[in-house]
Write a protein that holds these residues in place. Structure first.
Motif, PDB file in Angstrom:
ATOM      1  N   LEU A  51      87.870  54.312  19.266  1.00 25.84           N
ATOM      2  CA  LEU A  51      86.801  55.149  18.730  1.00 25.84           C
ATOM      3  C   LEU A  51      87.136  55.644  17.335  1.00 25.84           C
ATOM      4  CD1 LEU A  51      84.100  56.545  19.096  1.00 25.84           C
ATOM      5  CD2 LEU A  51      85.283  58.410  20.276  1.00 25.84           C
ATOM      6  N   VAL A  52      88.387  56.044  17.122  1.00 30.96           N
ATOM      7  CA  VAL A  52      88.812  56.509  15.796  1.00 30.96           C
ATOM      8  C   VAL A  52      88.706  55.379  14.778  1.00 30.96           C
ATOM      9  CG1 VAL A  52      90.768  57.337  14.431  1.00 30.96           C
ATOM     10  CG2 VAL A  52      90.324  58.305  16.690  1.00 30.96           C
ATOM     11  N   ALA A  53      89.096  54.181  15.187  1.00 31.46           N
ATOM     12  CA  ALA A  53      89.136  53.061  14.256  1.00 31.46           C
ATOM     13  C   ALA A  53      87.754  52.574  13.854  1.00 31.46           C
ATOM     14  CB  ALA A  53      89.932  51.905  14.874  1.00 31.46           C
ATOM     15  N   ASP A  54      86.801  52.590  14.775  1.00 31.89           N
ATOM     16  CA  ASP A  54      85.480  52.020  14.484  1.00 31.89           C
ATOM     17  C   ASP A  54      84.404  52.728  15.301  1.00 31.89           C
ATOM     18  OD1 ASP A  54      83.400  50.454  13.629  1.00 31.89           O
ATOM     19  OD2 ASP A  54      84.081  48.610  14.604  1.00 31.89           O
ATOM     20  N   PRO A  55      84.081  53.971  14.974  1.00 31.80           N
ATOM     21  CA  PRO A  55      83.130  54.739  15.793  1.00 31.80           C
ATOM     22  C   PRO A  55      81.734  54.151  15.838  1.00 31.80           C
ATOM     23  CG  PRO A  55      83.675  55.918  13.769  1.00 31.80           C
ATOM     24  CD  PRO A  55      84.630  54.767  13.865  1.00 31.80           C
ATOM     25  N   GLN A  56      81.276  53.481  14.771  1.00 35.33           N
ATOM     26  CA  GLN A  56      79.913  52.948  14.768  1.00 35.33           C
ATOM     27  C   GLN A  56      79.695  51.928  15.875  1.00 35.33           C
ATOM     28  OE1 GLN A  56      79.133  51.636  10.650  1.00 35.33           O
ATOM     29  NE2 GLN A  56      77.476  53.115  10.695  1.00 35.33           N
ATOM     30  N   LEU A  57      80.689  51.121  16.152  1.00 38.06           N
ATOM     31  CA  LEU A  57      80.579  50.129  17.217  1.00 38.06           C
ATOM     32  C   LEU A  57      81.132  50.653  18.536  1.00 38.06           C
ATOM     33  CD1 LEU A  57      80.018  47.283  18.312  1.00 38.06           C
ATOM     34  CD2 LEU A  57      82.268  46.589  17.423  1.00 38.06           C
ATOM     35  N   LYS A  58      82.291  51.306  18.483  1.00 41.18           N
ATOM     36  CA  LYS A  58      83.036  51.608  19.700  1.00 41.18           C
ATOM     37  C   LYS A  58      82.479  52.791  20.488  1.00 41.18           C
ATOM     38  CE  LYS A  58      85.911  48.262  19.481  1.00 41.18           C
ATOM     39  NZ  LYS A  58      85.919  47.203  20.525  1.00 41.18           N
ATOM     40  N   GLY A  60      79.373  53.347  21.319  1.00 41.73           N
ATOM     41  CA  GLY A  60      78.481  52.753  22.302  1.00 41.73           C
ATOM     42  C   GLY A  60      79.216  51.868  23.288  1.00 41.73           C
ATOM     43  N   GLU A  61      80.197  51.114  22.812  1.00 40.91           N
ATOM     44  CA  GLU A  61      80.910  50.187  23.685  1.00 40.91           C
ATOM     45  C   GLU A  61      81.722  50.904  24.765  1.00 40.91           C
ATOM     46  OE1 GLU A  61      81.713  45.918  21.507  1.00 40.91           O
ATOM     47  OE2 GLU A  61      83.322  47.402  21.548  1.00 40.91           O
ATOM     48  N   ILE A  62      82.475  51.928  24.362  1.00 43.58           N
ATOM     49  CA  ILE A  62      83.314  52.573  25.375  1.00 43.58           C
ATOM     50  C   ILE A  62      82.469  53.410  26.342  1.00 43.58           C
ATOM     51  CG2 ILE A  62      85.363  52.546  23.906  1.00 43.58           C
ATOM     52  CD1 ILE A  62      84.978  55.487  23.375  1.00 43.58           C
ATOM     53  N   TYR A  63      81.306  53.911  25.867  1.00 42.41           N
ATOM     54  CA  TYR A  63      80.386  54.575  26.802  1.00 42.41           C
ATOM     55  C   TYR A  63      79.806  53.558  27.771  1.00 42.41           C
ATOM     56  CZ  TYR A  63      76.490  57.180  28.712  1.00 42.41           C
ATOM     57  OH  TYR A  63      75.620  57.783  29.594  1.00 42.41           O
ATOM     58  N   MET A  64      79.386  52.420  27.252  1.00 44.12           N
ATOM     59  CA  MET A  64      78.818  51.360  28.070  1.00 44.12           C
ATOM     60  C   MET A  64      79.825  50.880  29.116  1.00 44.12           C
ATOM     61  SD  MET A  64      77.227  47.813  26.570  1.00 44.12           S
ATOM     62  CE  MET A  64      78.785  47.220  25.918  1.00 44.12           C
ATOM     63  N   ASP A  65      81.103  50.815  28.749  1.00 45.64           N
ATOM     64  CA  ASP A  65      82.148  50.329  29.653  1.00 45.64           C
ATOM     65  C   ASP A  65      82.662  51.405  30.604  1.00 45.64           C
ATOM     66  OD1 ASP A  65      81.990  47.807  28.540  1.00 45.64           O
ATOM     67  OD2 ASP A  65      83.591  48.172  27.088  1.00 45.64           O
ATOM     68  N   LYS A 294      74.966  43.817  17.764  1.00 47.29           N
ATOM     69  CA  LYS A 294      75.712  43.028  18.749  1.00 47.29           C
ATOM     70  C   LYS A 294      75.034  42.982  20.111  1.00 47.29           C
ATOM     71  CE  LYS A 294      80.365  42.601  20.760  1.00 47.29           C
ATOM     72  NZ  LYS A 294      81.751  43.152  20.733  1.00 47.29           N
ATOM     73  N   TYR A 295      74.460  44.117  20.547  1.00 50.46           N
ATOM     74  CA  TYR A 295      74.009  44.210  21.930  1.00 50.46           C
ATOM     75  C   TYR A 295      72.497  44.299  22.121  1.00 50.46           C
ATOM     76  CZ  TYR A 295      78.898  45.077  23.088  1.00 50.46           C
ATOM     77  OH  TYR A 295      80.256  44.959  23.234  1.00 50.46           O
ATOM     78  N   ILE A 296      71.763  44.786  21.133  1.00 48.90           N
ATOM     79  CA  ILE A 296      70.349  45.110  21.368  1.00 48.90           C
ATOM     80  C   ILE A 296      69.412  44.206  20.572  1.00 48.90           C
ATOM     81  CG2 ILE A 296      68.629  46.934  21.408  1.00 48.90           C
ATOM     82  CD1 ILE A 296      71.008  47.424  23.281  1.00 48.90           C
ATOM     83  N   GLU A 353      75.613  48.781  36.362  1.00 45.70           N
ATOM     84  CA  GLU A 353      75.843  50.092  35.741  1.00 45.70           C
ATOM     85  C   GLU A 353      76.109  49.941  34.244  1.00 45.70           C
ATOM     86  OE1 GLU A 353      75.972  53.264  36.746  1.00 45.70           O
ATOM     87  OE2 GLU A 353      75.896  53.200  38.936  1.00 45.70           O
ATOM     88  N   ARG A 354      76.834  48.925  33.865  1.00 47.79           N
ATOM     89  CA  ARG A 354      77.160  48.719  32.444  1.00 47.79           C
ATOM     90  C   ARG A 354      75.891  48.487  31.634  1.00 47.79           C
ATOM     91  NH1 ARG A 354      78.796  44.471  28.867  1.00 47.79           N
ATOM     92  NH2 ARG A 354      80.489  45.143  27.469  1.00 47.79           N
ATOM     93  N   PHE A 355      74.987  47.652  32.148  1.00 48.85           N
ATOM     94  CA  PHE A 355      73.718  47.419  31.457  1.00 48.85           C
ATOM     95  C   PHE A 355      72.929  48.711  31.356  1.00 48.85           C
ATOM     96  CE2 PHE A 355      69.229  46.526  31.235  1.00 48.85           C
ATOM     97  CZ  PHE A 355      69.137  45.499  30.313  1.00 48.85           C
ATOM     98  N   PHE A 356      72.902  49.488  32.435  1.00 47.24           N
ATOM     99  CA  PHE A 356      72.169  50.749  32.409  1.00 47.24           C
ATOM    100  C   PHE A 356      72.687  51.656  31.303  1.00 47.24           C
ATOM    101  CE2 PHE A 356      71.913  55.237  33.479  1.00 47.24           C
ATOM    102  CZ  PHE A 356      70.548  55.397  33.660  1.00 47.24           C
ATOM    103  N   ARG A 357      74.018  51.789  31.183  1.00 49.36           N
ATOM    104  CA  ARG A 357      74.582  52.661  30.142  1.00 49.36           C
ATOM    105  C   ARG A 357      74.323  52.096  28.750  1.00 49.36           C
ATOM    106  NH1 ARG A 357      78.757  53.283  34.144  1.00 49.36           N
ATOM    107  NH2 ARG A 357      79.907  51.539  33.203  1.00 49.36           N
ATOM    108  N   MET A 358      74.345  50.770  28.613  1.00 48.05           N
ATOM    109  CA  MET A 358      74.057  50.152  27.317  1.00 48.05           C
ATOM    110  C   MET A 358      72.648  50.511  26.862  1.00 48.05           C
ATOM    111  SD  MET A 358      74.146  46.104  26.256  1.00 48.05           S
ATOM    112  CE  MET A 358      72.828  45.620  27.386  1.00 48.05           C
TER     113      MET A 358
END
Length: 418
Positions: A51-58, A60-65, A294-296, A353-358
Motif C-alpha cells: 500500500l505504501v509503495a503504490d496506493p493508487q493500485l494496491k 483496491g487490490e488488497i481490499y479486494m483480496d 486493470k480491473y474495471i 467474495e473477491r468479486f463482490f469487494r472489487m
C-alpha cells in the motif's frame, strides 16, 4: 517502532476519526477525532508495504483480496476521508515515480494504438446479466440518472434522463436515429415509443445485444428498433436524422476523439442533431486510475471538455448546447451501491467474495470521484447547421412536459429475460 504505513497515514490524515490496526497487532488512532469513525485492520505486513509503495493500485487490490478489512464505516467513507485530507506534498517518492512511469507508458501506448475495443467492452459489459439486474433500475440504464426534481426515485430519475435527452434531440415521427452504444436497449425503445422514430442501436457487447434484441421483440418493436454488433468506426450507412450516445464516449479514448466526431459528421444529415452524454473531469488526466484500468474499464478514459472541443471543431460540427450536471451521478452511484450491497449474497453466489469487494470498491470509488473530485456529466448537443436548433432553451422543458404526459400511456416495462 513505527512502520512506513503508519508514517504515511499520520502524514496524510490530519482531520477525521481514523483507527488502524496493523498486522503486528498494534492499534493507532489518527486525525483530530472529528466526523464519523473509520477503522481498518491489515492482515499481513506485506499488504502494508504494498500500500505504501503504490496506493493508487494496491488500496483496491488488497481490499479486494481481503487483506485490508474495514471494521467500522465502509470503503466509501475511507476513500472520502483520504481524499479530503490528501495534499500534493503528502506524495511519497514511490508514488511520484510510479505516476511518472504510468504517464510515460500512457504516452507511448498512444503513439501505437491497438484496437482492443471488443475485448475491453467484453471485460465489463459481458458479465452475467443477472449481476446488473441486482442494482440497476427497471429499464437497466447503466449511466447517470437525472434527479430532477430532487428526491425522486432511481427509476423516476432514469426516465427523466431519457426524457431530457429526447427533448434535446428535437425528434419527429419517422426519423432515423442512430444510437452509438445501445446498452440493454432502454433508450432506443423509449425513443421509438415516445417519438415514433426508427432506431438503429449499435454495441460491441454480445451480452447486451442478446438482451436488447429480446426486449425489443417482446415489446413488438422489432420493426422499428434494430440492434447490431457493430463498431462505429467501420459503420457504413445513409446519414441519420438524429444520433445519440449515452455513456459510451468514455470508452473511445482521447487519441480517437477526432475520428469519432468525424464519423458522427459523416453519419449525420445536414439538418441533423446529435446529443452526446458523457462523464467529464475538470482537467485532463495524465494517466488512468490503475485499479480501474486493470480491473474495471480497461482502455477507458474520462475526458475534460477542453479535450473534446478541438476534435468537434475539426470535424466541422457545431456545438449548439452544453449542459453540465455536477451532482447527478453521485446520487446515481449512491443508489447503485446501496442496492448492490443489499444483494451481497446473490452477487457472491454469481461470482465470489473477491468479486463482490472489487465491485464495491469500484462503485464507492466512482461515487467519490463525483462527490470529492469535481467529476461531472456533460451533455453536448451538436449539429451541422446553425439553423436546426431554436435560439433559446425553452423548447427542452416544453418537450419534456409533452413526453411526460405521453409516458402515462406507455405500456409497463417487462422484467428482463436472461
Amino acid at each position: 517502532m513505527t512502520s512506513r504505513l503508519e508514517d504515511l497515514l499520520t502524514r496524510i490524515i490530519r482531520k477525521g476519526n481514523f483507527r488502524v490496526t496493523f498486522a503486528d497487532g498494534r492499534t493507532k488512532t489518527i486525525g483530530d477525532g472529528s466526523g464519523q469513525p473509520v477503522a481498518l485492520r491489515f492482515t499481513d505486513e506485506k499488504a502494508e508495504n504494498e500500500l505504501v509503495a503504490d496506493p493508487q493500485l494496491k488500496l483496491g487490490e488488497i481490499y479486494m483480496d481481503g487483506r485490508m478489512i474495514v471494521e467500522e464505516g465502509d470503503i466509501y467513507e475511507l476513500l472520502a476521508l483520504v481524499k479530503s485530507n490528501t495534499l500534493a506534498e503528502d506524495l511519497s517518492f514511490g508514488m511520484v515515480w510510479r505516476g511518472l512511469m504510468r504517464f510515460c507508458l500512457t504516452r507511448i501506448c498512444g503513439l501505437f494504438p491497438v484496437n482492443h475495443n471488443r475485448r475491453n467492452v467484453a471485460h465489463h459489459y459481458d458479465l452475467s446479466a443477472k449481476l446488473f439486474d441486482l442494482f440497476l433500475d427497471q429499464d437497466w440504464q447503466y449511466s447517470c440518472a437525472y434527479f430532477h426534481p430532487e428526491g425522486i426515485s432511481l427509476d423516476e430519475a432514469q426516465i427523466a434522463k431519457k426524457r431530457h435527452i429526447a427533448a434535446k434531440l428535437l425528434l419527429e415521427p419517422k426519423q432515423r436515429v442512430l444510437e452509438i452504444g445501445s446498452g440493454w436497449g432502454g433508450m432506443a425503445m423509449y425513443l421509438a415509443e415516445m417519438a415514433g422514430v426508427e432506431v438503429n442501436g449499435i454495441t460491441l457487447s454480445t451480452e447486451q445485444l442478446r438482451v436488447s434484441r429480446g426486449r425489443a421483440e417482446k415489446r413488438g418493436l422489432s420493426d422499428r428498433v434494430r440492434f447490431d454488433l457493430q463498431d462505429y468506426r467501420t459503420m457504413r450507412s445513409a446519414p441519420f436524422d438524429r444520433i445519440v450516445s449515452v455513456g459510451m464516449f468514455e470508452h473511445v479514448g482521447r487519441h480517437n476523439y477526432r475520428h469519432f466526431f468525424s464519423k458522427v459528421a459523416e453519419l449525420l444529415k445536414e439538418d441533423g442533431v446529435m446529443v452526446l452524454h458523457s462523464i467529464g473531469q475538470p482537467y485532463p488526466s495524465l494517466f488512468n486510475n490503475p485499479f480501474f484500468e486493470k480491473y474495471i474499464f480497461p482502455g477507458g478514459y474520462i475526458p475534460s471538455v477542453a479535450e473534446v472541443l478541438p476534435a468537434v471543431e475539426k470535424s466541422g460540427l457545431l456545438v449548439r448546447d452544453i449542459e453540465i450536471l455536477p451532482h447527478h451521478y453521485a446520487h446515481t452511484l449512491r443508489h447503485w451501491r446501496q442496492r448492490f450491497l443489499a444483494r451481497k449474497a446473490e452477487v457472491v453466489s454469481l461470482y465470489d467474495e473477491r468479486f463482490f469487494r472489487m465491485w464495491e470498491f469500484y462503485l464507492a470509488g466512482s461515487e467519490m470521484a463525483f462527490s470529492h473530485e469535481n467529476f461531472f456529466i456533460f451533455q453536448m448537443q451538436l449539429t451541422r447547421s446553425q439553423f436546426v436548433v431554436p435560439d433559446n432553451r425553452n423548447y427542452i422543458a416544453e418537450a419534456e412536459e409533452r413526453l411526460k404526459v405521453m409516458e402515462g400511456a406507455r405500456a409497463p416495462l417487462e422484467k428482463v429475460e436472461f
